[in-house]
Design an enzyme around this catalytic site. Sequence first.
Site, mmCIF file in Angstrom:
data_model
loop_
_atom_site.group_PDB
_atom_site.id
_atom_site.type_symbol
_atom_site.label_atom_id
_atom_site.label_comp_id
_atom_site.label_asym_id
_atom_site.label_seq_id
_atom_site.Cartn_x
_atom_site.Cartn_y
_atom_site.Cartn_z
ATOM 1 N N ASP A 171 55.429 56.127 78.865
ATOM 2 C CA ASP A 171 56.847 56.453 79.125
ATOM 3 C C ASP A 171 57.494 56.706 77.682
ATOM 4 O O ASP A 171 57.279 56.164 76.633
ATOM 5 C CB ASP A 171 57.505 55.326 80.025
ATOM 6 C CG ASP A 171 57.574 54.021 79.403
ATOM 7 O OD1 ASP A 171 56.533 53.598 78.761
ATOM 8 O OD2 ASP A 171 58.411 53.350 79.566
ATOM 9 N N GLU A 183 56.643 50.928 80.435
ATOM 10 C CA GLU A 183 56.568 49.869 79.394
ATOM 11 C C GLU A 183 57.928 49.550 79.237
ATOM 12 O O GLU A 183 58.373 48.328 79.212
ATOM 13 C CB GLU A 183 55.884 50.218 78.493
ATOM 14 C CG GLU A 183 55.232 48.927 77.725
ATOM 15 C CD GLU A 183 56.554 48.290 76.766
ATOM 16 O OE1 GLU A 183 56.896 47.044 76.788
ATOM 17 O OE2 GLU A 183 57.285 49.379 76.213
HETATM 18 ZN ZN LIG Z 1 59.545 50.690 72.918
HETATM 19 ZN ZN LIG Z 2 56.279 50.916 72.658
#
Ligand SMILES: [Zn+2]
Ligand SMILES: [Zn+2]
Length: 391
Positions: free
Chosen positions: A79, A136
């Site tokens: 991401d 994440e």
């Molecule tokens: Zn990051």
């Molecule tokens: Zn990262």
Amino acid sequence: MNKHAQATAYLHEMMTQWRHDFHAHPELGCEEQRTAATIAELLRGLDIEVHTGVGGTGVVGILKRGHGSRSIALRSDMDALAIVEENSFDYRSKSTGKMHACGHDGHMAMLLGAAQHLSNKGNFDGIVYFIFQPAEELGYGAKSMLADGLFKRFPADAVYGMHNMPSLPLGTLAIRPGPVMACEDHFEIIISGKGTHAALPHLGIDPILVGAEIVSALQSVVSRVLNTVDNAVISVTEFIADGTTNVLPTTVTLKGDTRSFTPAVQQQIEIAMGRIAHGICAAHGAGCNFTYSNEFISTINTRTEAAIAEEVARQIVGEERLILDCPPFMASEDFGEMLRIKPGCFLFIGNGTEDPESAGLHNPRYNFHDDNLTTGADFWVHLVESQLTAS
Ligand SMILES: [Zn+2]
Ligand SMILES: [Zn+2]
């Protein structure tokens, strides 16, 4: 040059193209549709068995060789961040307000390079799981993949992850056993006072004064409650009051963030903060509502797998570019969720300390350094071949 380094040098141009394509098309957590489709297509082209939609937009590739039952999982995040990119190179973000400012574009390209090499020329016996994890930055991705049966469906013996780090010299690999990234907790303290005229404070209970005392007193937790060798930080980041210039408020809300490395310290912080908040509120006759929540657990490497990663890194970058005394980072990372279930190691690859490479993670001028693509892919390849040795 070490015999294991540069195995993937012939893929550098291709990895660079992949990285620049990801960089130009960033997608936020849980929305990585194009990214996932691109990864799935590339893996299928390598005759790798592909599973999509794992935990949302996650992708897992399975590569088998021989009859060995040993297995290893390699994880990349996917991401981007909600940042307006300030770089001017031609592959800068095409989506205003979205940017690969944490280098996940590079992480994906390195892992795809390793997949390509292992598929074409890999000398191993066993199963490699390539995990491309969404979200994440939001802290959801690892949890949602695990909730979708990640390690039941893809039962790896161990899992490894790698993140670039701008504060470390370019092309170095930094590895340590134990805690490497902090846990992140959030807190909220609602102080209920009694609003009154600013000129008549004796008629009310001033939650601003109570809040100010709490903000100061919370700093005594790290300095006077925790063991001095434990690392932690408590930051009050919001002080919200409902008064106005000539009115003392009724309510003050304090919000903030704490970081530490072990569950024991985390618990000590929560208990001490609650005691201080309730105690100071009670001393002033104010009400107190204290809540504390965990957002990211700490990322803790297992000793054996950290030693394995260290030896592989030594083969790839040599002793002089191997960093073993790097302190843990106070930032947080949801790879810790995978390490809660599987043994493994999260290591760092230096993104450079000179301008412009030194722009920090989450900075609008940040960029992953393409010179690292071969080093990172080489590390993955040698890790697989050393752990799943062919007989
Ligand atoms: Zn990051
Ligand atoms: Zn990262």
